[in-house]
Design a protein around this motif. Structure first.
Motif: not given
Ligand SMILES: O[C@H]1[C@H](O)[C@@H](O)[C@H](O)[C@@H](O)[C@H]1O
Length: 646
Positions: A108-113
């Motif tokens: 969620k955080r890393e790939l902005n999901l």
């Protein structure tokens, strides 16, 4: 009695416990008993072997000795090796469905999901599993069980490599779909394969080991999630990629493991089937078993014919139609009783019930996964003792009660839901729906709102319901709780998706109780029973349908959980699952026959009765069918003719 001591004491007894039961009935007093027993045994065991046995053992000792001998003879280690290697498919099923929740926290955080992508990554796997489980039926029939297990390990290896190396969300989606294809094929093939290679007295236990591996995979995944959640960058790559290891082990193992002898006989490869059966049975005489499988297949073909698609033949032939309904019904009720809301959302459920800390929730979720694993072990132990029917009924009764406790826990929390005492106005001048709620409960159920409050001892004070930040649910969009560092300094608390309550413990208790009851019976029995109730010609298709039903209801229940909770409130959702579980109880009470100890070939006759009387009319419950060879000849004792013995 050691193998050596009994070199020429090869004896065979069919239905040993029938026979012993019969003997006991015929010997009201123990002194008469031993001679009657001896008489019974004399006719059964050839003279020379008998003398050696009788000189060593009384009736009871003989029974124990015979049983020991039988178990040594009939349970060679190879069948365990084969079962464990196939059950790695179950481990991967559990691992890959379980690991995603923790991986999502990081992704969620890393790939902005956004929420849609998160849902896609979870449900694409389950959806692909549903499709490939259905397709797996055709492949199993055409290629056999072994190539299907090899195919599923290839899917697992390819999928985890894709996931570990993914640079964007589209590749991640691709990887999750490939993994899902592996899960579907494995979920329908492995139980069938194990059931077909296992001797009858171990079949339930060995197939249940597959579910033990599923829940073991889920538990392992939750520990991996917990451990890698501290890794700020790329932790998800390890979480998702790790499943390649068991998949590679399974692939290479299966290059050396055999095809199911039953499938081979069906395909006319009788020499090979005979060789493999003998290898799996530790090179003992397999004549009786081999003949019985072969005769049965021939009879089945005569009775049902071979024309038309299998599913049509199954639906038009009453016993297989009934078995299909029972199998699919079991899988449907397994999912409708809400197991995967508990497994996929346990961290969220715990947060909803007031556990605020993220990592505490993740580790508590690992505790629930461990409970599921531990109590599946209890199921492995109980399945051959109490039988499938009693185990499933007992398990579902407890599950229903636990669901009611969970619902009551949420109801209690809702009733003591803190009041909203402050009504701040939106600085942008827009009127937000959040500020209209008077109690925390309403505020919590609205996905756009959260509660900002202070604590006076354990009492909630100065509380306001305000909109949540669009980018992160960790803070409010505006006001006192909009800046994390600020609200921590001012001793303010932000509750999104939960209400502060002194009753969180009832939820944890309810979850644990739920798994304690669900795991030994409703978890494994739908898989175990499905692997046994279909005759060989219908087995792949029957299992494909029931596994497909399992996955379809899995998607339906897990995808709708959050919305169901929003519309019906949390206690409403759990009362709903309790209602489904209650319906499942009626279905199982009426329709599930006991298959314990029966040969796969005998089980079809259990479905000759009208549907919904088969459970009740089962008079054989608890009988234990075992085989012992009498020297020189295969003693054939029908299930009902123990009297012939004397
Ligand atoms: O039998 C299994 C097991 O109970 C798992 O915990 C669950 O996630 C699966 O959906 C179910 O099929």
């Amino acid at each position: 009695m050691s193998r050596k001591a009994s070199e020429n004491v090869e004896y065979t007894l069919r239905s040993l416990s029938n026979l012993m039961g019969e003997k006991r009935r015929r010997q009201p007093d123990s002194s008469a008993g031993s001679s009657a027993a001896a008489a019974g045994e004399r006719s059964l065991i050839s003279a020379e072997s008998c003398s050696s046995i009788n000189s060593q053992a009384s009736g009871g000792e003989l029974e124990r000795a015979a049983r020991r001998q039988f178990q040594q003879d009939e349970s060679p280690g190879f069948v365990y090796v084969v079962s464990v290697f196939s059950a790695l498919g179950g481990f991967l099923f559990g691992y890959d469905t379980g690991v995603v929740s923790g991986a999502l926290l990081l992704l969620k955080r890393e790939l902005n999901l956004d929420a849609l992508w998160q849902e896609l990554l979870v449900s694409s796997t389950v959806g692909a599993a549903a499709l490939s489980a259905l397709a797996g039926g055709v492949l199993n029939g055409l290629w056999g069980r072994r190539p299907c297990i090899l195919l599923s390990s290839c899917f697992f290896i390819a999928g985890s490599a894709l996931l570990a190396a993914a640079q964007d969300k589209e590749t991640l989606l691709g990887g999750r779909i490939v993994v899902g294809l592996g899960i579907g094929v494995a979920s329908m093939t492995v139980p069938v394969y194990i059931a077909e290679v296992a001797p009858p007295h171990l079949r339930g236990r060995l197939v249940t080991i597959n579910t033990l591996f599923i829940t073991g995979g889920q538990f392992f995944a939750s520990v991996v999630d917990g451990a890698f959640s501290y890794l700020a960058k790329d932790g998800w790559r390890y979480m998702l990629g790790l499943s390649a290891v068991p998949a590679i082990i399974q692939f290479f193992g299966f290059l050396f493991l055999p095809e199911s002898p039953r499938w081979l006989i069906q395909k006319g490869q009788t020499q090979k089937a005979r060789r493999i059966l003998s290898q799996i049975r530790g090179n003992q005489t397999i004549d009786e078993e081999y003949d019985s499988i072969k005769n049965n297949i021939e009879e089945e073909e005569k009775e049902v014919g071979a024309a038309g698609p299998v599913i049509c033949r199954m639906l038009t032939y009453p016993p297989t139609r009934r078995a299909l309904i029972v199998g699919c019904g079991l899988q449907m009720f397994q999912q409708l009783s809400g197991i995967n809301t508990v497994m996929y959302y346990s961290a969220t459920i715990l947060q909803m019930s007031g556990v605020q800390d993220d990592s505490l929730a993740i580790w508590l979720a690992a505790v629930t996964a461990f409970t599921n694993f531990l109590f599946t072990l209890v199921g492995v132990w109980l399945v051959e003792k109490v039988g499938r029917r009693k185990l499933t009924l007992g398990s579902l009764t407890g599950t229903t009660v636990a669901l009611i406790i969970l619902a009551l826990g949420f109801l209690l929390s809702a009733q003591v839901s803190p009041q909203v005492t402050l009504n701040p106005t939106d600085p942008s001048g827009q009127n937000s729906a959040c500020t209209n709620y008077s109690y925390c409960n309403g505020c919590m159920l609205d996905p756009d709102c959260g509660l900002c409050y202070k604590l006076n001892k354990s009492n909630v004070v100065e509380s306001s319901c305000v909109p949540v930040k669009k980018e992160s649910t960790m803070a409010a969009a505006w006001g006192r709780c909009s800046n994390e560092t600020r609200f921590k300094r001012e001793e303010l608390f932000w509750a999104y998706n939960f209400c502060p309550t002194p009753y969180s413990w009832t939820t944890l208790l309810g979850l644990i109780l739920y798994l304690v009851f669900f795991a030994p019976g409703m978890g494994p029995m739908p898989w175990t029973v499905n692997s046994e109730i279909h005759p060989l010609w219908a087995r792949s298709t029957g299992n494909a349908c029931s596994s497909g039903v399992n996955w379809i209801f899995n998607v339906l229940v897990s995808l709708t959980f959050l919305h169901t909770a929003e519309y019906l409130t949390y206690y409403g959702a759990f009362f709903l699952y309790a209602g489904f579980a209650g319906m499942g109880l009626i279905f199982i009470y009426g329709c599930l026959p006991e298959t314990k100890g029966k040969k796969l070939e005998e089980i079809e006759s259990l479905f000759e009765n009208r549907l919904c009387t088969c459970g009740i009319s089962d008079s054989d419950e608890g009988r234990y069918i075992e085989y012992i060879r009498v020297k020189g000849s295969n003693y054939h004792l029908s299930d009902n003719d123990a009297s012939d013995v004397e």
